[in-house]
Design a protein around this motif. Structure first.
Motif, short mmCIF file in Angstrom:
data_model
loop_
_atom_site.label_atom_id
_atom_site.label_comp_id
_atom_site.label_asym_id
_atom_site.label_seq_id
_atom_site.Cartn_x
_atom_site.Cartn_y
_atom_site.Cartn_z
N GLU A 55 36.08 40.57 49.17
CA GLU A 55 37.51 40.57 48.90
C GLU A 55 37.86 39.84 47.61
O GLU A 55 38.78 40.25 46.89
CB GLU A 55 38.25 39.90 50.07
CG GLU A 55 38.19 40.67 51.38
CD GLU A 55 38.94 41.99 51.31
OE1 GLU A 55 39.98 42.04 50.61
OE2 GLU A 55 38.49 42.96 51.93
N ALA A 56 37.15 38.75 47.31
CA ALA A 56 37.56 37.88 46.20
C ALA A 56 36.93 38.25 44.86
O ALA A 56 37.57 38.08 43.81
CB ALA A 56 37.22 36.42 46.53
N THR A 59 38.78 40.61 42.22
CA THR A 59 39.94 39.96 41.61
C THR A 59 39.50 38.90 40.61
O THR A 59 40.03 38.82 39.49
CB THR A 59 40.81 39.31 42.70
OG1 THR A 59 41.26 40.33 43.59
CG2 THR A 59 42.00 38.60 42.10
N GLU A 64 41.78 37.28 37.11
CA GLU A 64 43.01 36.82 37.75
C GLU A 64 42.77 35.53 38.52
O GLU A 64 41.66 35.27 39.02
CB GLU A 64 43.53 37.90 38.71
CG GLU A 64 43.87 39.22 38.04
CD GLU A 64 44.33 40.26 39.04
OE1 GLU A 64 44.84 39.87 40.12
OE2 GLU A 64 44.16 41.46 38.77
N ASP A 65 43.82 34.72 38.65
CA ASP A 65 43.76 33.53 39.49
C ASP A 65 43.71 33.94 40.96
O ASP A 65 44.26 34.98 41.36
CB ASP A 65 44.98 32.64 39.25
CG ASP A 65 44.88 31.87 37.93
OD1 ASP A 65 43.99 32.22 37.13
OD2 ASP A 65 45.69 30.95 37.72
N LEU A 66 43.06 33.09 41.77
CA LEU A 66 42.82 33.47 43.16
C LEU A 66 42.84 32.25 44.06
O LEU A 66 42.30 31.19 43.71
CB LEU A 66 41.45 34.16 43.26
CG LEU A 66 40.97 34.50 44.68
CD1 LEU A 66 41.61 35.80 45.14
CD2 LEU A 66 39.45 34.62 44.73
N GLN A 210 41.46 30.57 33.73
CA GLN A 210 41.45 31.20 35.05
C GLN A 210 41.18 30.14 36.09
O GLN A 210 40.31 29.28 35.91
CB GLN A 210 40.38 32.29 35.12
CG GLN A 210 40.37 33.06 36.43
CD GLN A 210 39.33 34.17 36.45
OE1 GLN A 210 38.63 34.38 35.46
NE2 GLN A 210 39.20 34.86 37.57
N ARG A 232 50.21 32.74 38.89
CA ARG A 232 50.47 33.86 39.80
C ARG A 232 49.21 34.30 40.55
O ARG A 232 48.73 35.43 40.41
CB ARG A 232 51.05 35.05 39.03
CG ARG A 232 52.45 34.77 38.48
CD ARG A 232 52.96 35.93 37.66
NE ARG A 232 52.18 36.13 36.45
CZ ARG A 232 52.40 37.09 35.56
NH1 ARG A 232 53.38 37.95 35.75
NH2 ARG A 232 51.64 37.20 34.49
N PRO A 233 48.65 33.41 41.36
CA PRO A 233 47.37 33.72 42.02
C PRO A 233 47.49 34.77 43.12
O PRO A 233 48.52 34.85 43.82
CB PRO A 233 46.97 32.37 42.62
CG PRO A 233 48.27 31.67 42.86
CD PRO A 233 49.16 32.07 41.72
N SER A 234 46.47 35.57 43.25
CA SER A 234 46.33 36.44 44.42
C SER A 234 45.84 35.59 45.58
O SER A 234 45.21 34.55 45.40
CB SER A 234 45.32 37.56 44.14
OG SER A 234 45.76 38.35 43.04
N PHE A 235 46.12 36.04 46.79
CA PHE A 235 45.75 35.28 47.98
C PHE A 235 44.83 36.13 48.85
O PHE A 235 45.16 37.26 49.20
CB PHE A 235 46.99 34.87 48.77
CG PHE A 235 46.71 33.94 49.92
CD1 PHE A 235 46.58 32.57 49.71
CD2 PHE A 235 46.56 34.42 51.21
CE1 PHE A 235 46.32 31.71 50.77
CE2 PHE A 235 46.30 33.58 52.27
CZ PHE A 235 46.17 32.22 52.05
N VAL A 236 43.67 35.58 49.17
CA VAL A 236 42.71 36.27 50.03
C VAL A 236 42.46 35.40 51.25
O VAL A 236 42.09 34.22 51.12
CB VAL A 236 41.38 36.53 49.29
CG1 VAL A 236 40.34 37.08 50.25
CG2 VAL A 236 41.60 37.49 48.13
#
Length: 467
Positions: A55-56, A59, A64-66, A210, A232-236
């Motif tokens: 999943e991570a 991204t 991208e930030d995560l 990053q 603006r991080p994505s969230f997993v």
């Protein structure tokens, strides 16, 4: 600043290997990673990704930030190391230069986790030519200082020591392009909020780097850090309904407090424990169990919060190298440790905090492996069980052992009062220094510097930390 040659430190990657073997097939090949990174993945025989990696990684590799929420033992360390090495190698290829100061920056809550992350980085990055430095308080100050003078690509360490080097301008962070905050919940539990803010304010702006953050839970302070210092991080989130790791065979025995040690002996005599960890709620009980085991012919080490750093690291290395098969721990060791192939966990005491149960048993069945976790519920701590089962959202299979489950205690006369007398005699013999010395900082500045600018050892934690 131009790169200066490294003077033979052990933490540099090996000579580059052009490509992985042609006959090797792995799910990681779908990610179009650099050949040098794939070669390291092949060395570790990683053929399938774990859920957090699946999943991570796409991204993270896209720049991208995560934020990744996952339990320990799910492969998150390899996740951020693969992403970081890939981004650094891509930047080197694009710019055609190798910098002196670090471009990767990894923050860990404890020296043990920092050391373990560094070891994994060296193994995974052995074909990349990247240089890895590890920084933590209490020892090796000059050696760590020299590694910064020589130049590193990735800095891994605890907040106190990293901040100390930054304030002295020994660790320059202007070129950092990839940040990892590992086990953010643990960092905040240990009172590192101010140090984290001080460090993150010194890094390049969040739009210019990053950032990845990993944690088992995300509470208010962690969310505030993400808002202030991530772009603006994505969230997993990986299987939040499954609080404990898969592959753990959990067993709970109801037993009288005075019979617990005989039941422990019975388990150890019936079951082949290749590498086992035994957890107690207090330092006193952990020491008592260790001494009783030795008097019954079992080899065991002891890990508690008041050991000096040198002794602590030596105990961990001896356990990892198989010098003794059993390690008795207080809760200080339930998080942040990565020890391969732990086959059994025994909760001699039911932990007083539900999260501690998860972190204790999470020392086994790591990264797809299996393990067994026993919990001995006596009349003193059985009342903690309801909160644990509510937290993990299920009942732990339980039983009442019959007489055949118990073994004879060859040191039956050595009770807790005798152990207290034994401890006092040892302290007296050591001139009052105590069991391994007290008050050593777990992270931070120069020897004698108090560990990160005078930070209280447990300041800011949500609950009193037990030793």
């Amino acid at each position: 600043m131009p790169h200066r040659p490294v003077r033979g430190h052990h933490d540099r990657g090996a000579a580059k290997k052009d490509k992985p073997d042609k006959n090797w097939h792995s799910e990681f090949q779908k990610l179009h990673l650099p050949d040098e990174v794939l070669a390291g993945i092949q060395d570790l025989d990683f053929t399938e990704m774990t859920p957090i990696q699946r999943e991570a990684l796409p991204t993270a590799l896209a720049g991208e930030d995560l934020i990744g929420q996952a339990q320990t033992g799910t492969g998150k360390t390899a996740t951020f190391l693969i992403a970081m090495m890939t981004q650094i190698l891509r930047a080197e290829q694009q710019k055609g230069e190798k910098l002196h100061d670090p471009r990767g920056f990894i923050l860990s809550p404890t020296r043990e986790l920092a050391i373990q992350t560094h070891k994994e980085a060296v193994i995974l990055g052995r074909h990349t030519g990247l240089r890895f430095g590890v920084f933590y308080g209490g020892k090796d100050y000059r050696r760590q200082e020299r590694s910064l003078e020589d130049g590193i690509d990735v800095a891994i360490g605890t907040p106190g020591r990293m901040l100390d080097f930054m304030r002295q301008n020994l660790l320059r962070v202007n070129d950092v392009q990839f940040l990892v905050i590992d086990e953010a919940d643990r960092l905040l539990d240990m009172g590192f909020y101010e140090e984290l803010n001080a460090i993150l304010r010194r890094l390049p702006k969040k739009e210019e780097r990053q950032s990845l953050m990993f944690s088992a839970t995300f509470e208010q302070k962690a969310r505030k850090l993400a808002t202030n210092y991530m772009n603006r991080p994505s969230f997993v989130e990986i299987e939040p309904e499954n609080i404990t790791a898969e592959g753990i065979d959990e067993k709970l025995f109801h037993v009288d407090r005075d019979e617990k040690f005989r039941l422990l002996l019975g388990i150890l005599q019936r079951v082949s424990v290749d590498r086992g960890m035994i957890f107690a709620n207090t330092k006193l009980m952990a020491g008592f169990i260790t001494e009783k085991l030795k008097r019954n012919g079992f080899e065991a080490g002891l890990l508690t919060g008041d050991l000096t750093q040198n002794k602590r690291l030596r105990v961990l290395e001896d356990f990892k190298n198989g010098k003794f098969p059993l390690l008795v721990c207080s809760d200080v060791a339930s998080r942040g440790l990565h020890i391969d192939d732990v086959s059994h966990i025994i909760n001699y005491d039911v932990p007083s905090d539900a999260e501690d149960y998860v972190h204790r048993i999470g020392r086994t069945a790591r990264v797809g492996k299996t393990g067994v976790a026993y919990t001995l519920a006596c009349d003193e701590y059985v009342y903690n069980l309801a909160a644990i089962e509510k937290y993990i959202q299920r009942h732990i299979p339980s039983d009442i052992p019959d007489e055949n489950a118990f073994a004879e205690d060859m040191a039956a006369n050595y009770d807790i009062r005798a152990h207290k007398r034994h401890e006092r005699s040892l302290r007296h013999k050591d001139g009052g220094a105590g069991h391994g010395g007290r008050g050593r900082p777990r992270s931070g500045g120069r020897p004698g510097g108090g560990g990160g600018g005078g930070r209280p050892r447990s300041g800011g934690s949500r609950r009193p930390r037990r030793s």
